[in-house]
Write a protein that holds these residues in place. Structure first.
Motif, mmCIF file in Angstrom:
data_model
loop_
_atom_site.group_PDB
_atom_site.id
_atom_site.type_symbol
_atom_site.label_atom_id
_atom_site.label_comp_id
_atom_site.label_asym_id
_atom_site.label_seq_id
_atom_site.Cartn_x
_atom_site.Cartn_y
_atom_site.Cartn_z
ATOM 1 N N ASP A 1 21.791 -16.526 4.826
ATOM 2 C CA ASP A 1 21.732 -17.204 5.861
ATOM 3 C C ASP A 1 23.119 -16.996 6.684
ATOM 4 O OD1 ASP A 1 19.226 -18.053 5.110
ATOM 5 O OD2 ASP A 1 20.177 -20.213 4.639
ATOM 6 N N GLY A 2 23.455 -15.954 6.639
ATOM 7 C CA GLY A 2 24.891 -15.784 7.429
ATOM 8 C C GLY A 2 26.123 -16.169 6.821
ATOM 9 N N ARG A 3 26.084 -16.767 5.616
ATOM 10 C CA ARG A 3 27.461 -17.136 4.887
ATOM 11 C C ARG A 3 27.554 -16.420 3.706
ATOM 12 N NH1 ARG A 3 24.327 -21.345 4.060
ATOM 13 N NH2 ARG A 3 24.234 -20.752 1.773
ATOM 14 N N GLU A 4 28.846 -15.911 3.680
ATOM 15 C CA GLU A 4 29.453 -15.211 2.453
ATOM 16 C C GLU A 4 29.343 -16.184 1.222
ATOM 17 O OE1 GLU A 4 33.039 -13.856 4.107
ATOM 18 O OE2 GLU A 4 32.290 -12.123 5.151
ATOM 19 N N ILE A 5 29.039 -15.519 0.386
ATOM 20 C CA ILE A 5 28.780 -16.514 -0.899
ATOM 21 C C ILE A 5 29.913 -16.318 -1.958
ATOM 22 C CG2 ILE A 5 26.461 -17.138 -0.422
ATOM 23 C CD1 ILE A 5 25.925 -15.057 -3.055
ATOM 24 N N THR A 6 30.448 -17.437 -2.680
ATOM 25 C CA THR A 6 31.061 -17.455 -3.704
ATOM 26 C C THR A 6 30.346 -17.172 -4.955
ATOM 27 O OG1 THR A 6 31.137 -19.680 -4.008
ATOM 28 C CG2 THR A 6 32.719 -19.022 -2.621
ATOM 29 N N ALA A 7 31.311 -16.837 -6.135
ATOM 30 C CA ALA A 7 30.718 -16.738 -7.518
ATOM 31 C C ALA A 7 29.906 -17.988 -8.003
ATOM 32 C CB ALA A 7 31.584 -16.410 -8.518
ATOM 33 N N GLU A 8 30.600 -19.049 -7.588
ATOM 34 C CA GLU A 8 29.766 -20.431 -7.896
ATOM 35 C C GLU A 8 28.504 -20.419 -7.106
ATOM 36 O OE1 GLU A 8 30.747 -25.218 -7.867
ATOM 37 O OE2 GLU A 8 32.192 -23.914 -7.124
ATOM 38 N N GLU A 9 28.490 -20.170 -5.889
ATOM 39 C CA GLU A 9 27.290 -20.102 -5.265
ATOM 40 C C GLU A 9 26.310 -19.182 -5.606
ATOM 41 O OE1 GLU A 9 25.304 -20.657 -0.632
ATOM 42 O OE2 GLU A 9 27.625 -20.218 -1.091
ATOM 43 N N VAL B 1 31.491 -12.829 -3.275
ATOM 44 C CA VAL B 1 30.644 -12.111 -3.946
ATOM 45 C C VAL B 1 30.466 -10.516 -3.130
ATOM 46 C CG1 VAL B 1 28.184 -11.319 -4.954
ATOM 47 C CG2 VAL B 1 29.364 -13.827 -5.458
ATOM 48 N N ILE B 2 30.464 -9.511 -3.896
ATOM 49 C CA ILE B 2 30.177 -8.175 -3.171
ATOM 50 C C ILE B 2 29.152 -7.312 -4.186
ATOM 51 C CG2 ILE B 2 32.761 -7.890 -2.150
ATOM 52 C CD1 ILE B 2 33.538 -6.439 -4.755
ATOM 53 N N ASP B 3 28.684 -6.676 -3.019
ATOM 54 C CA ASP B 3 27.451 -5.883 -3.795
ATOM 55 C C ASP B 3 28.061 -4.516 -4.195
ATOM 56 O OD1 ASP B 3 27.778 -4.205 -1.522
ATOM 57 O OD2 ASP B 3 26.183 -4.746 -0.260
ATOM 58 N N ARG B 4 27.060 -3.659 -4.849
ATOM 59 C CA ARG B 4 27.506 -2.453 -5.331
ATOM 60 C C ARG B 4 28.570 -1.381 -4.476
ATOM 61 N NH1 ARG B 4 22.221 -0.816 -8.393
ATOM 62 N NH2 ARG B 4 22.479 -2.403 -10.230
ATOM 63 N N LYS B 5 28.359 -1.477 -3.391
ATOM 64 C CA LYS B 5 28.861 -0.939 -2.156
ATOM 65 C C LYS B 5 30.410 -1.553 -1.820
ATOM 66 C CE LYS B 5 24.932 1.402 -0.331
ATOM 67 N NZ LYS B 5 23.982 1.289 0.672
ATOM 68 N N GLY B 6 30.526 -2.722 -2.544
ATOM 69 C CA GLY B 6 31.730 -3.327 -2.080
ATOM 70 C C GLY B 6 31.770 -4.337 -0.819
ATOM 71 N N LYS B 7 30.245 -4.456 -0.267
ATOM 72 C CA LYS B 7 30.354 -5.294 0.818
ATOM 73 C C LYS B 7 30.193 -6.626 0.612
ATOM 74 C CE LYS B 7 27.681 -5.036 5.127
ATOM 75 N NZ LYS B 7 26.202 -5.579 5.352
ATOM 76 N N HIS C 1 17.100 -12.070 -3.650
ATOM 77 C CA HIS C 1 17.598 -10.752 -4.089
ATOM 78 C C HIS C 1 19.095 -10.567 -4.300
ATOM 79 C CE1 HIS C 1 13.864 -9.858 -2.202
ATOM 80 N NE2 HIS C 1 13.861 -8.459 -2.696
ATOM 81 N N VAL C 2 19.741 -11.862 -4.702
ATOM 82 C CA VAL C 2 21.102 -12.074 -5.001
ATOM 83 C C VAL C 2 21.067 -11.542 -6.435
ATOM 84 C CG1 VAL C 2 23.090 -13.858 -5.737
ATOM 85 C CG2 VAL C 2 21.881 -13.707 -3.299
ATOM 86 N N ARG C 3 21.793 -10.762 -6.904
ATOM 87 C CA ARG C 3 21.843 -10.320 -8.331
ATOM 88 C C ARG C 3 22.912 -10.625 -9.235
ATOM 89 N NH1 ARG C 3 19.471 -4.560 -8.537
ATOM 90 N NH2 ARG C 3 20.915 -4.647 -10.287
ATOM 91 N N GLU C 4 22.544 -10.709 -10.443
ATOM 92 C CA GLU C 4 23.508 -11.342 -11.555
ATOM 93 C C GLU C 4 24.777 -10.477 -11.434
ATOM 94 O OE1 GLU C 4 22.884 -13.221 -15.980
ATOM 95 O OE2 GLU C 4 21.100 -12.050 -14.771
ATOM 96 N N ASP C 5 24.558 -9.101 -11.467
ATOM 97 C CA ASP C 5 25.690 -8.051 -11.660
ATOM 98 C C ASP C 5 26.395 -8.090 -10.374
ATOM 99 O OD1 ASP C 5 23.921 -6.705 -9.912
ATOM 100 O OD2 ASP C 5 23.530 -5.337 -11.685
ATOM 101 N N TYR C 6 26.458 -8.664 -9.434
ATOM 102 C CA TYR C 6 27.327 -8.756 -8.247
ATOM 103 C C TYR C 6 28.532 -9.199 -8.660
ATOM 104 C CZ TYR C 6 23.709 -7.558 -4.730
ATOM 105 O OH TYR C 6 22.550 -7.018 -3.877
ATOM 106 N N GLU C 7 29.697 -8.456 -8.370
ATOM 107 C CA GLU C 7 31.009 -8.907 -8.766
ATOM 108 C C GLU C 7 31.623 -9.684 -7.503
ATOM 109 O OE1 GLU C 7 33.056 -5.405 -10.203
ATOM 110 O OE2 GLU C 7 31.682 -5.440 -11.803
ATOM 111 N N VAL C 8 33.111 -10.178 -7.712
ATOM 112 C CA VAL C 8 33.768 -10.746 -6.848
ATOM 113 C C VAL C 8 34.998 -10.026 -6.404
ATOM 114 C CG1 VAL C 8 34.876 -13.398 -6.625
ATOM 115 C CG2 VAL C 8 32.747 -12.900 -8.054
ATOM 116 N N ASP C 9 35.324 -10.305 -5.147
ATOM 117 C CA ASP C 9 36.157 -9.776 -4.610
ATOM 118 C C ASP C 9 37.627 -10.490 -4.997
ATOM 119 O OD1 ASP C 9 36.587 -11.421 -2.683
ATOM 120 O OD2 ASP C 9 35.609 -10.020 -1.122
ATOM 121 N N ASP C 10 38.722 -9.972 -4.408
ATOM 122 C CA ASP C 10 39.862 -10.966 -4.743
ATOM 123 C C ASP C 10 40.020 -12.390 -3.972
ATOM 124 O OD1 ASP C 10 40.848 -8.800 -6.180
ATOM 125 O OD2 ASP C 10 42.224 -7.869 -4.707
#
Ligand code: SF4
Ligand code: SF4
Ligand code: SF4
Length: 301
Positions: A155-163, A144-150, A131-140
């Protein structure tokens, strides 16, 4: 849509690509595991038929039961049967009480024995990864953040663009559909991910059209009320070590009957003790993190 996985053991060559992909996508050590543990959600074992001399590789993973006993036994709702078909696990909720391990008829969930904050882990059918989406953007900060900016967690880990990109690549099959990493990696199509009823029909078709090549049973179709992982084999499932004496009725009914007999005070105390245990561990974690931070600052100055 309800998804499922079909493993055709007659097609499996034991290459280990499914196991390796599972370890990679979860950031686990790459080892040739033959038994499940908290860092091996799927394994491969070799069975050598003493009569015919033929070899069969046996994959093992969570069955993603239609009515999972593990989820019924979990007091904090960390395990959940989704409409997607996957039985998911929530890292933020799991308190490591191990009730799911006792409840599972297939002996699947495993405890993180080596961890300071142990939880119980198992295959999630790559639910969050799919369910990780291609169009998710990246914060400063690069997450990676979802459409609501979350921030998106896997697995409990915040993911980077590379991941995010690695996850997308590993969970997209040659048809461009999202699928479990193990099925995408399988070069023989011995592990297939798809819509549940279509995979049941496919399994039955294979047996019907090649009756001499298969045992006439789709394992997982009836066990404990049905599951979302199916196996086909040319050797009896009993000889391969599969649990073949399971009932055809879902087990949660029994779990609930047992839980109903436990007085509310015991359940409440169980949750409370779990919460105390979790908070104590979190405190320890925070304390260790703070100490490490102080040491880093001292080293720099
Ligand atoms: S196989 Fe065990 S862990 Fe997996 S869904 Fe069924 S009860 Fe839960
Ligand atoms: S579905 Fe995902 S988590 Fe489960 S065995 Fe396959 S790769 Fe691992
Ligand atoms: S990747 Fe496919 S062929 Fe290779 S071991 Fe796994 S199921 Fe078998």
């Amino acid at each position: 849509m309800s998804h499922a996985i079909l493993v055709d053991l007659t097609e499996c060559v034991g290459c280990g690509a499914c196991r390796d992909a599972c370890q990679q996508i979860h950031h686990f050590p790459q080892v040739e595991a033959t038994s499940l543990d908290a860092q091996n959600f799927t394994t491969l074992r070799l069975y050598e038929n003493p009569e015919s001399g033929t070899e069969t590789y046996i994959r093992q993973m969570c069955q993603h039961c239609k009515e999972p006993a593990c989820a019924s036994a979990c007091l904090v709702g960390a395990l959940e049967k989704t409409k997607d078909g996957a039985v998911t696990w929530d890292a933020n909720k799991c308190i490591g009480c191990r009730y799911c391990m006792l409840a599972c008829p297939f002996d699947i969930p495993k405890y993180e024995w080596g961890s300071n904050n142990p939880k119980v882990r198992k295959c999630t059918m790559c639910y969050q990864e799919r369910h990780v989406r291609e169009d998710y953007e990246v914060d400063d900060a690069g997450y990676v953040i979802d459409r609501k900016g979350k921030r998106v967690t896997v697995d409990g880990r915040e993911i980077t663009a590379e991941e995010r990109d690695t996850i997308l690549e590993m969970t997209t099959n040659y048809e461009g559909n999202r699928a479990s990493a193990c099925s995408v990696a399988c070069p023989m199509e011995a592990t297939i991910f798809g819509e549940r009823s279509e995979l049941v029909a496919e399994a039955q078709r294979r047996i019907r059209e090649n009756p001499d090549s298969y045992v006439h049973k789709v394992y997982g179709l009836k066990e404990v009320g049905g599951t979302s992982v199916f196996y086909l084999s040319n050797v009896s499932f009993e000889s391969l070590g599969f649990r073949t004496k399971l009932e055809e009725t879902p087990l949660p009914e029994k779990t609930w009957r047992v839980l109903e007999k436990i007085p509310d005070i015991v359940v409440t105390a169980g949750v409370a003790l779990g919460a105390v245990y979790w908070i104590t561990n979190r405190r320890e974690e925070v304390r260790r993190f703070e100490d490490e931070k102080k040491n880093r600052i001292k080293t720099k100055s």
